[in-house]
Design a protein around this motif. Sequence first.
Motif, PDB file in Angstrom:
ATOM      1  N   ILE A 181       0.843  -1.201   0.000  1.00 17.27           N
ATOM      2  CA  ILE A 181       0.000   0.000   0.000  1.00 17.27           C
ATOM      3  C   ILE A 181       0.876   1.249   0.000  1.00 17.27           C
ATOM      4  CG2 ILE A 181      -1.779   1.295   1.232  1.00 17.27           C
ATOM      5  CD1 ILE A 181      -2.591  -1.403   2.535  1.00 17.27           C
ATOM      6  N   ILE A 182       0.684   2.087  -1.005  1.00 16.36           N
ATOM      7  CA  ILE A 182       1.406   3.357  -1.127  1.00 16.36           C
ATOM      8  C   ILE A 182       0.402   4.486  -0.952  1.00 16.36           C
ATOM      9  CG2 ILE A 182       2.792   4.824  -2.646  1.00 16.36           C
ATOM     10  CD1 ILE A 182       3.688   2.258  -4.079  1.00 16.36           C
ATOM     11  N   VAL A 183       0.774   5.495  -0.201  1.00 21.80           N
ATOM     12  CA  VAL A 183      -0.163   6.571   0.125  1.00 21.80           C
ATOM     13  C   VAL A 183       0.455   7.933  -0.176  1.00 21.80           C
ATOM     14  CG1 VAL A 183      -1.549   7.631   1.946  1.00 21.80           C
ATOM     15  CG2 VAL A 183      -1.173   5.161   1.956  1.00 21.80           C
ATOM     16  N   LYS A 184      -0.299   8.760  -0.863  1.00 19.65           N
ATOM     17  CA  LYS A 184       0.111  10.148  -1.088  1.00 19.65           C
ATOM     18  C   LYS A 184      -0.285  10.983   0.123  1.00 19.65           C
ATOM     19  CE  LYS A 184      -1.019  14.228  -3.839  1.00 19.65           C
ATOM     20  NZ  LYS A 184      -1.993  14.820  -4.780  1.00 19.65           N
ATOM     21  N   SER A 185       0.605  11.856   0.546  1.00 15.10           N
ATOM     22  CA  SER A 185       0.308  12.763   1.650  1.00 15.10           C
ATOM     23  C   SER A 185       0.725  14.175   1.268  1.00 15.10           C
ATOM     24  CB  SER A 185       1.047  12.323   2.914  1.00 15.10           C
ATOM     25  OG  SER A 185       0.813  13.234   3.977  1.00 15.10           O
ATOM     26  N   LYS A 186       0.023  15.149   1.807  1.00 11.75           N
ATOM     27  CA  LYS A 186       0.392  16.539   1.532  1.00 11.75           C
ATOM     28  C   LYS A 186       1.229  17.142   2.659  1.00 11.75           C
ATOM     29  CE  LYS A 186      -4.039  18.291   3.343  1.00 11.75           C
ATOM     30  NZ  LYS A 186      -5.259  19.057   3.014  1.00 11.75           N
ATOM     31  N   SER A 187       1.444  16.362   3.709  1.00 10.55           N
ATOM     32  CA  SER A 187       2.194  16.877   4.849  1.00 10.55           C
ATOM     33  C   SER A 187       3.074  15.793   5.448  1.00 10.55           C
ATOM     34  CB  SER A 187       1.240  17.406   5.926  1.00 10.55           C
ATOM     35  OG  SER A 187       1.931  17.709   7.125  1.00 10.55           O
ATOM     36  N   ARG A 188       4.328  16.138   5.721  1.00  9.64           N
ATOM     37  CA  ARG A 188       5.235  15.191   6.366  1.00  9.64           C
ATOM     38  C   ARG A 188       4.763  14.866   7.784  1.00  9.64           C
ATOM     39  NH1 ARG A 188       9.918  13.514   4.588  1.00  9.64           N
ATOM     40  NH2 ARG A 188      10.185  15.208   3.105  1.00  9.64           N
ATOM     41  N   ALA A 189       3.970  15.751   8.375  1.00 15.36           N
ATOM     42  CA  ALA A 189       3.467  15.521   9.730  1.00 15.36           C
ATOM     43  C   ALA A 189       2.560  14.300   9.804  1.00 15.36           C
ATOM     44  CB  ALA A 189       2.711  16.761  10.218  1.00 15.36           C
ATOM     45  N   TYR A 190       1.938  13.942   8.679  1.00 19.39           N
ATOM     46  CA  TYR A 190       1.032  12.794   8.666  1.00 19.39           C
ATOM     47  C   TYR A 190       1.749  11.475   8.390  1.00 19.39           C
ATOM     48  CZ  TYR A 190      -2.600  16.389   8.129  1.00 19.39           C
ATOM     49  OH  TYR A 190      -3.421  17.478   8.293  1.00 19.39           O
ATOM     50  N   GLU A 191       3.021  11.541   8.007  1.00 17.90           N
ATOM     51  CA  GLU A 191       3.723  10.353   7.528  1.00 17.90           C
ATOM     52  C   GLU A 191       3.740   9.232   8.560  1.00 17.90           C
ATOM     53  OE1 GLU A 191       7.927   9.244   5.273  1.00 17.90           O
ATOM     54  OE2 GLU A 191       7.622  11.243   6.142  1.00 17.90           O
ATOM     55  N   ASP A 192       4.113   9.544   9.794  1.00 21.99           N
ATOM     56  CA  ASP A 192       4.177   8.514  10.836  1.00 21.99           C
ATOM     57  C   ASP A 192       2.815   7.897  11.100  1.00 21.99           C
ATOM     58  OD1 ASP A 192       6.882   8.806  11.155  1.00 21.99           O
ATOM     59  OD2 ASP A 192       6.741  10.139  12.889  1.00 21.99           O
ATOM     60  N   VAL A 193       1.787   8.724  11.103  1.00 24.46           N
ATOM     61  CA  VAL A 193       0.428   8.222  11.342  1.00 24.46           C
ATOM     62  C   VAL A 193       0.029   7.230  10.265  1.00 24.46           C
ATOM     63  CG1 VAL A 193      -2.017   8.856  11.467  1.00 24.46           C
ATOM     64  CG2 VAL A 193      -0.293  10.309  12.548  1.00 24.46           C
ATOM     65  N   LEU A 194       0.264   7.585   9.009  1.00 22.06           N
ATOM     66  CA  LEU A 194      -0.131   6.728   7.895  1.00 22.06           C
ATOM     67  C   LEU A 194       0.652   5.421   7.894  1.00 22.06           C
ATOM     68  CD1 LEU A 194      -0.388   9.509   5.170  1.00 22.06           C
ATOM     69  CD2 LEU A 194      -2.272   8.367   6.338  1.00 22.06           C
ATOM     70  N   LEU A 195       1.921   5.468   8.244  1.00 21.99           N
ATOM     71  CA  LEU A 195       2.726   4.256   8.330  1.00 21.99           C
ATOM     72  C   LEU A 195       2.236   3.348   9.463  1.00 21.99           C
ATOM     73  CD1 LEU A 195       6.297   5.745   7.741  1.00 21.99           C
ATOM     74  CD2 LEU A 195       5.021   4.273   6.163  1.00 21.99           C
ATOM     75  N   LYS A 196       1.880   3.956  10.587  1.00 20.85           N
ATOM     76  CA  LYS A 196       1.393   3.169  11.727  1.00 20.85           C
ATOM     77  C   LYS A 196       0.043   2.523  11.426  1.00 20.85           C
ATOM     78  CE  LYS A 196       3.864   5.734  15.325  1.00 20.85           C
ATOM     79  NZ  LYS A 196       3.771   6.702  16.452  1.00 20.85           N
ATOM     80  N   VAL A 197      -0.773   3.208  10.645  1.00 21.16           N
ATOM     81  CA  VAL A 197      -2.087   2.673  10.290  1.00 21.16           C
ATOM     82  C   VAL A 197      -1.954   1.477   9.347  1.00 21.16           C
ATOM     83  CG1 VAL A 197      -4.229   3.203   9.048  1.00 21.16           C
ATOM     84  CG2 VAL A 197      -3.321   4.824  10.696  1.00 21.16           C
ATOM     85  N   GLY A 198      -0.865   1.452   8.552  1.00 21.56           N
ATOM     86  CA  GLY A 198      -0.700   0.299   7.669  1.00 21.56           C
ATOM     87  C   GLY A 198      -0.114   0.583   6.309  1.00 21.56           C
TER      88      GLY A 198
END
Length: 219
Positions: A97-114
């Motif tokens: 699963i690859i996810v686009k994000s607009k903020s580096r602040a969300y990166e850890d959250v998205l990785l932890k979610v899966g």
Amino acid sequence: MKKKIYAVLGLGLFGASLARTLAKEGQDVIAIDKNMNHVEEVADVVDSSIQADFTKLDQLKESGVGASDVAVVATSQQLEDTIVAILNLKELQVPHIIVKSKSRAYEDVLLKVGADRVILPEIDTGIRIGKELASRHVNDLVDLGSRNHISAFPVKDEWVGKDLATINFRSLYGINIIAVKSLNEPYKVDLDGDYQLQAHDELLGISSDDTLKQLFKDK
């Protein structure tokens, strides 16, 4: 490149461009968006273009996303929607699963979610263009990861008339030359050590981040 099934969720500028590129590279693509206009824009290129809400698990199942090898959540408008999409993809057991994000602040959250990988296109593009502008004699063509790149660069004055074996780019500069392009000619890849460099030749080589920047810093 081995053929895989890619699911692209969200068909804005980034998602549509990704879906088209994957399809043109011969990959199977399932393209999904809630907006029918976006769906129709890629319908003639991809294998399957579907109007669906990727935050709804049942709609993802019906779209066949569970069969994909890689899924890309290509929209970053709502963090909540992205998180739900990741959870749905995990439920469908999508391997990567690859996810686009607009903020580096969300990166850890998205990785932890899966998410397996988080990309920040605006930041990544800014870094790449900044490097290109700072090293105007070097054009990075492919990022190989681990700080390595395939880059095109010109022949320096001191190389003109010398053959590749004499210069020995790998030993002297840490660059592996893979092709040479003469003026108005295509790239020549079947190189041997006695090829003599000309003033208007262009070289294609594999090097680390700083190698070519240092080599051309005085240009």
